[in-house]
Scaffold this motif. Structure first.
Motif, mmCIF file in Angstrom:
data_model
loop_
_atom_site.group_PDB
_atom_site.id
_atom_site.type_symbol
_atom_site.label_atom_id
_atom_site.label_comp_id
_atom_site.label_asym_id
_atom_site.label_seq_id
_atom_site.Cartn_x
_atom_site.Cartn_y
_atom_site.Cartn_z
ATOM 1 N N ILE A 224 0.817 -1.206 0.000
ATOM 2 C CA ILE A 224 0.000 0.000 0.000
ATOM 3 C C ILE A 224 0.855 1.262 0.000
ATOM 4 N N GLY A 225 2.020 1.195 0.647
ATOM 5 C CA GLY A 225 2.924 2.340 0.690
ATOM 6 C C GLY A 225 2.741 3.204 1.930
ATOM 7 N N TYR A 226 2.873 2.597 3.112
ATOM 8 C CA TYR A 226 2.783 3.357 4.358
ATOM 9 C C TYR A 226 3.730 2.740 5.382
ATOM 10 N N SER A 227 3.896 3.400 6.499
ATOM 11 C CA SER A 227 4.737 2.919 7.591
ATOM 12 C C SER A 227 3.862 2.485 8.759
ATOM 13 N N ARG A 228 4.305 1.505 9.512
ATOM 14 C CA ARG A 228 3.583 1.098 10.719
ATOM 15 C C ARG A 228 3.529 2.270 11.683
ATOM 16 N N ALA A 229 4.655 3.002 11.760
ATOM 17 C CA ALA A 229 4.689 4.184 12.624
ATOM 18 C C ALA A 229 5.639 5.215 12.036
ATOM 19 N N VAL A 230 5.385 6.465 12.377
ATOM 20 C CA VAL A 230 6.256 7.569 11.998
ATOM 21 C C VAL A 230 6.612 8.308 13.286
ATOM 22 N N VAL A 231 7.914 8.531 13.472
ATOM 23 C CA VAL A 231 8.392 9.294 14.621
ATOM 24 C C VAL A 231 8.814 10.659 14.112
ATOM 25 N N GLN A 232 8.248 11.694 14.706
ATOM 26 C CA GLN A 232 8.585 13.076 14.366
ATOM 27 C C GLN A 232 8.807 13.811 15.683
ATOM 28 N N TRP B 36 6.876 12.936 19.024
ATOM 29 C CA TRP B 36 5.592 12.344 18.646
ATOM 30 C C TRP B 36 5.791 11.032 17.912
ATOM 31 N N VAL B 37 4.900 10.072 18.187
ATOM 32 C CA VAL B 37 4.883 8.787 17.480
ATOM 33 C C VAL B 37 3.458 8.571 16.988
ATOM 34 N N PHE B 38 3.332 8.419 15.682
ATOM 35 C CA PHE B 38 2.030 8.197 15.048
ATOM 36 C C PHE B 38 2.000 6.763 14.541
ATOM 37 N N VAL B 39 1.160 5.935 15.146
ATOM 38 C CA VAL B 39 1.070 4.528 14.755
ATOM 39 C C VAL B 39 -0.155 4.359 13.858
ATOM 40 N N SER B 40 0.075 3.822 12.672
ATOM 41 C CA SER B 40 -1.002 3.597 11.705
ATOM 42 C C SER B 40 -2.055 2.662 12.268
ATOM 43 N N GLY B 41 -3.221 2.692 11.656
ATOM 44 C CA GLY B 41 -4.260 1.740 11.999
ATOM 45 C C GLY B 41 -3.680 0.337 11.950
ATOM 46 N N THR B 42 -3.837 -0.389 13.048
ATOM 47 C CA THR B 42 -3.201 -1.695 13.226
ATOM 48 C C THR B 42 -4.270 -2.731 13.523
ATOM 49 N N THR B 43 -4.227 -3.825 12.792
ATOM 50 C CA THR B 43 -5.222 -4.883 12.971
ATOM 51 C C THR B 43 -4.632 -6.046 13.746
ATOM 52 N N GLY B 44 -5.417 -7.088 13.896
ATOM 53 C CA GLY B 44 -5.050 -8.230 14.714
ATOM 54 C C GLY B 44 -4.266 -9.313 14.010
ATOM 55 N N PHE B 45 -3.658 -9.002 12.880
ATOM 56 C CA PHE B 45 -2.815 -10.001 12.216
ATOM 57 C C PHE B 45 -1.548 -10.237 13.021
ATOM 58 N N ASP B 46 -1.148 -11.487 13.131
ATOM 59 C CA ASP B 46 0.178 -11.836 13.638
ATOM 60 C C ASP B 46 1.085 -11.723 12.427
#
Length: 127
Positions: free
Chosen positions: A16-24, A27-37
């Protein structure tokens, strides 16, 4: 201020072209995260189990960013079925009950019909 990107290794991030998280800064912005292992790409059928795994995934991203769930100031819960939300409350209380971040729950469509919850957080690292 340096921007740092964090990946979980999920194929979704690359596809898709995104990061799990971005640190700026702090601040830490964590993308929408689902229940996949992400190691096995398996997902439980139970919404509470998915919430637990999503929070473990979020914890891993926060740890890589030098933060923890204690630093979470904002959380968004996205569920296809609003009536499933109460089943997740004990898990959410376990992980975030002592933190009590600002929170929103929204009923939305998710990308995969197996997904029953997606969780997004914003954290402010305490130094």
């Amino acid at each position: 201020m340096t921007r740092r990107l964090i990946s979980s290794g999920s194929p979704f991030e690359q596809d898709i072209g995104y990061s799990r998280a971005v640190v700026q800064g702090e601040w830490v912005f964590v993308s929408g995260t689902t229940g996949f292992d992400y190691a096995t790409m398996a997902i439980a059928d139970d919404v509470a189990a998915q919430a637990r795994q999503a929070l473990h995934n979020i914890q891993a991203a926060l740890a890589e960013a030098g933060a923890s769930l204690a630093d979470v100031v904002r959380v968004r819960y996205l569920l296809p079925r609003a009536e499933d939300f109460p089943a997740t409350w004990p898990v959410l209380q376990e992980f975030l009950g002592g933190v009590r971040p600002a929170a929103t729950m929204m009923q939305v469509g998710l990308a995969d019909p197996r997904m029953k919850i997606e969780i997004e957080v914003t954290a402010l690292r305490q130094r």
